[in-house]
Design a protein around this motif. Structure first.
Motif, PDB file in Angstrom:
ATOM      1  N   TYR A  20     -12.927  -5.852   8.950  1.00 42.81           N
ATOM      2  CA  TYR A  20     -12.580  -4.757   8.032  1.00 42.81           C
ATOM      3  C   TYR A  20     -13.134  -5.027   6.629  1.00 42.81           C
ATOM      4  CZ  TYR A  20      -9.923  -1.560   5.119  1.00 42.81           C
ATOM      5  OH  TYR A  20      -9.582  -0.601   4.198  1.00 42.81           O
TER       6      TYR A  20
ATOM      7  N   TYR B 217       0.838  -1.215   0.000  1.00 42.41           N
ATOM      8  CA  TYR B 217       0.000   0.000   0.000  1.00 42.41           C
ATOM      9  C   TYR B 217       0.869   1.258   0.000  1.00 42.41           C
ATOM     10  CZ  TYR B 217      -3.384  -3.544   1.318  1.00 42.41           C
ATOM     11  OH  TYR B 217      -4.147  -4.680   1.344  1.00 42.41           O
TER      12      TYR B 217
ATOM     13  N   ARG C 125       0.557 -15.248  11.356  1.00 41.76           N
ATOM     14  CA  ARG C 125      -0.626 -14.430  11.030  1.00 41.76           C
ATOM     15  C   ARG C 125      -1.254 -14.789   9.688  1.00 41.76           C
ATOM     16  NH1 ARG C 125       0.180  -8.885  10.346  1.00 41.76           N
ATOM     17  NH2 ARG C 125      -1.851  -8.319  11.124  1.00 41.76           N
TER      18      ARG C 125
ATOM     19  N   ASP D  20      -6.566  -4.530  -3.398  1.00 41.11           N
ATOM     20  CA  ASP D  20      -6.311  -4.249  -1.983  1.00 41.11           C
ATOM     21  C   ASP D  20      -6.717  -5.406  -1.087  1.00 41.11           C
ATOM     22  OD1 ASP D  20      -5.458  -1.710  -2.620  1.00 41.11           O
ATOM     23  OD2 ASP D  20      -7.197  -0.664  -1.789  1.00 41.11           O
TER      24      ASP D  20
ATOM     25  N   LEU E 257      -0.707   1.579  10.452  1.00 45.23           N
ATOM     26  CA  LEU E 257      -0.667   0.947   9.127  1.00 45.23           C
ATOM     27  C   LEU E 257       0.271   1.719   8.211  1.00 45.23           C
ATOM     28  CD1 LEU E 257      -4.382   0.049   8.295  1.00 45.23           C
ATOM     29  CD2 LEU E 257      -2.579  -1.475   9.130  1.00 45.23           C
ATOM     30  N   ALA E 258       0.937   0.959   7.346  1.00 46.04           N
ATOM     31  CA  ALA E 258       1.776   1.572   6.321  1.00 46.04           C
ATOM     32  C   ALA E 258       0.997   1.594   5.008  1.00 46.04           C
ATOM     33  CB  ALA E 258       3.052   0.750   6.153  1.00 46.04           C
TER      34      ALA E 258
ATOM     35  N   ASP F 284      -5.600   4.444   5.352  1.00 46.30           N
ATOM     36  CA  ASP F 284      -6.480   3.798   4.368  1.00 46.30           C
ATOM     37  C   ASP F 284      -6.365   4.456   3.004  1.00 46.30           C
ATOM     38  OD1 ASP F 284      -8.192   2.208   2.961  1.00 46.30           O
ATOM     39  OD2 ASP F 284      -9.419   1.812   4.731  1.00 46.30           O
ATOM     40  N   SER F 285      -5.573   3.792   2.174  1.00 46.20           N
ATOM     41  CA  SER F 285      -5.205   4.359   0.879  1.00 46.20           C
ATOM     42  C   SER F 285      -6.412   4.739   0.015  1.00 46.20           C
ATOM     43  CB  SER F 285      -4.297   3.381   0.125  1.00 46.20           C
ATOM     44  OG  SER F 285      -4.935   2.138  -0.034  1.00 46.20           O
TER      45      SER F 285
HETATM   46  N1  LIG Z   1      -6.503  -0.755   3.839  1.00 48.31           N
HETATM   47  C1  LIG Z   1      -5.208  -0.183   4.173  1.00 48.31           C
HETATM   48  C2  LIG Z   1      -4.215  -1.314   4.342  1.00 48.31           C
HETATM   49  C3  LIG Z   1      -2.831  -0.903   4.761  1.00 48.31           C
HETATM   50  C4  LIG Z   1      -2.054  -2.086   5.345  1.00 48.31           C
HETATM   51  O1  LIG Z   1      -2.632  -3.139   5.640  1.00 48.31           O
HETATM   52  N2  LIG Z   1      -0.740  -1.946   5.508  1.00 48.31           N
HETATM   53  C5  LIG Z   1       0.071  -3.039   6.027  1.00 48.31           C
HETATM   54  C6  LIG Z   1       1.411  -3.065   5.363  1.00 48.31           C
HETATM   55  S1  LIG Z   1       1.288  -3.390   3.659  1.00 48.31           S
HETATM   56  C7  LIG Z   1       0.365  -2.805   7.486  1.00 48.31           C
HETATM   57  O2  LIG Z   1       0.785  -1.734   7.854  1.00 48.31           O
HETATM   58  N3  LIG Z   1       0.165  -3.806   8.338  1.00 48.31           N
HETATM   59  C8  LIG Z   1       0.527  -3.689   9.715  1.00 48.31           C
HETATM   60  C9  LIG Z   1      -0.023  -4.801  10.493  1.00 48.31           C
HETATM   61  O3  LIG Z   1      -0.760  -5.593   9.912  1.00 48.31           O
HETATM   62  O4  LIG Z   1       0.284  -4.863  11.684  1.00 48.31           O
HETATM   63  C10 LIG Z   1      -4.796   0.741   3.054  1.00 48.31           C
HETATM   64  O5  LIG Z   1      -5.367   0.650   1.950  1.00 48.31           O
HETATM   65  O6  LIG Z   1      -3.965   1.620   3.274  1.00 48.31           O
END
Ligand SMILES: N[C@@H](CCC(=O)N[C@@H](CS)C(=O)NCC(=O)O)C(=O)O
Length: 353
Positions: free
Chosen positions: A316, A15, A169, A117, A63-64, A81-82
């Motif tokens: 989610y 993302y 996970r 996504d 989240l990243a 949330d992108s």
């Molecule tokens: N729906 C969010 C998803 C973002 C996401 O899931 N990022 C992942 C990395 S690719 C994350 O940070 N996960 C951290 C975790 O699961 O603890 C978006 O579109 O930005």
């Protein structure tokens, strides 16, 4: 001159890559902080000194990527949330939109963004943390990708920690013994279908990229360019897709005119084929997930492509489904009829019925 958009994320986050490529295409000035964003109540963000900033707010979930936008007092508020961030960027920066101007085409774009996504990401998690050579590579590189100066002992410590956490996970995304073949074959079918589409069109949305192009790109940066097993599959089945991902990284020089979008009355068959693939996997799983949550079950079980799909309910993704329906609900009656016609036979119509 407005200040650059500030975001934090990590190179191996699909993302994060989705949003960086989108900002480049849109020519929105940005500053990228490499690091794991802080979550409320979970301490500071994890980043190297060069990327540390004071005064960053924390989102409820870490989240990243996380974007930091100044509020009316100038304090930086963390936003995640992108999908929503893309729409906010559209409101704040006018040029080079990634949202097709025709609502019918925009809805198709929204669906494919969702697919990337919420479904392609299962492949990313699955391949990375289920195959031995992929686990080994990600385990080694991910800590160093956060901090290239990590001491070897610290790097080893994080390798163990990340590997244990992430392999444990897999169930979150529904990767398990019952579903692994299904996830892998759906990835290979997707590669072939995308490759067929890209033979005639520069992007999913035509001669210019839509939000879905960046969403697909983000997931593919990991699948085709980083993790060894899905990368080998891409090289074998879809070398064109591999090359496309390299292009999509930086589309700042790509021209885009109004005429470049695909047209509602000539949606390519290759795009409909991608929606049909979505109808085969993503749709039954999203509907079953919603049903399990509505009925209070602690397990999602459904048939996908003749195989049993089992996973933990994922609240989610029920929200995502509601947002798809919101988008559909915003269409005029006439546009909805056109969308219905396009979705006929793809298996996607049940999402919005
Ligand atoms: N729906 C969010 C998803 C973002 C996401 O899931 N990022 C992942 C990395 S690719 C994350 O940070 N996960 C951290 C975790 O699961 O603890 C978006 O579109 O930005």
């Amino acid at each position: 001159m407005t200040s650059p958009v500030l975001l934090q994320g990590v190179p191996n986050s699909p993302y994060t890559r989705k949003m960086l490529a989108l900002l480049r295409f849109r020519r929105v000035p940005y500053e990228f902080l490499i690091g794991v964003p802080a979550a409320a109540g979970m301490g500071a963000s994890m980043s190297m000194p060069a990327f540390r900033r004071d005064g960053l707010g924390a989102a409820n979930v870490g989240l990243a990527p996380t974007f930091y936008w100044p509020d009316e007092t100038g304090a930086l508020q963390a936003v995640v949330d992108s999908t929503f961030i893309i729409r906010r960027l559209e409101r704040e920066h006018g040029r080079r939109s990634v949202l097709p101007s025709d609502p019918v085409v925009a809805f198709i774009d929204y669906l494919l963004e969702e697919y990337a996504d919420e479904w392609l990401t299962k492949s990313v998690m699955h391949f990375r943390w289920d195959h031995a050579r992929d686990i080994e590579k990600a385990g080694k590189i991910l800590p160093l990708a956060l901090d290239t100066q990590l001491a070897p002992e610290a790097a080893e410590h994080f390798t163990q920690m990340f590997t244990k956490r992430q392999t444990g996970r897999l169930h979150v995304v529904g990767s398990n013994e019952a579903t692994k073949t299904l996830i892998e074959s759906s990835y290979v079918r997707f590669l072939k279908l995308l490759s067929a589409h890209l033979e005639r069109h520069a992007f999913l949305m035509g001669a210019r990229p839509g939000a879905s192009d960046f969403a697909v790109f983000g997931q593919l940066t990991q699948l085709t360019q980083f993790d060894p097993t899905p990368m080998a599959l891409a090289l074998e089945h879809a070398p064109r897709v591999f090359a496309w991902v390299e292009h999509a990284e930086d589309l700042s020089g790509a021209a885009c005119t109004e005429d470049d979008w695909v047209k509602r009355d000539s949606i390519p068959d290759t795009l409909l084929a991608l929606l049909t693939e979505m109808g085969r996997t993503y749709v039954p799983v999203m509907l079953a997930n919603e049903k399990a949550l509505d009925e209070g079950h602690d397990e999602v079980q459904t048939e996908v492509d003749g195989t049993t799909w089992v996973q933990n309910p994922f609240p989610y993704q029920r929200k995502c489904l509601a947002w798809v329906r919101d988008e559909y609900g915003k269409l005029s009656t006439a546009d909805r009829a056109v969308v219905d016609g396009l979705l006929e036979g793809t298996g996607c119509k049940t999402l919005v019925e």
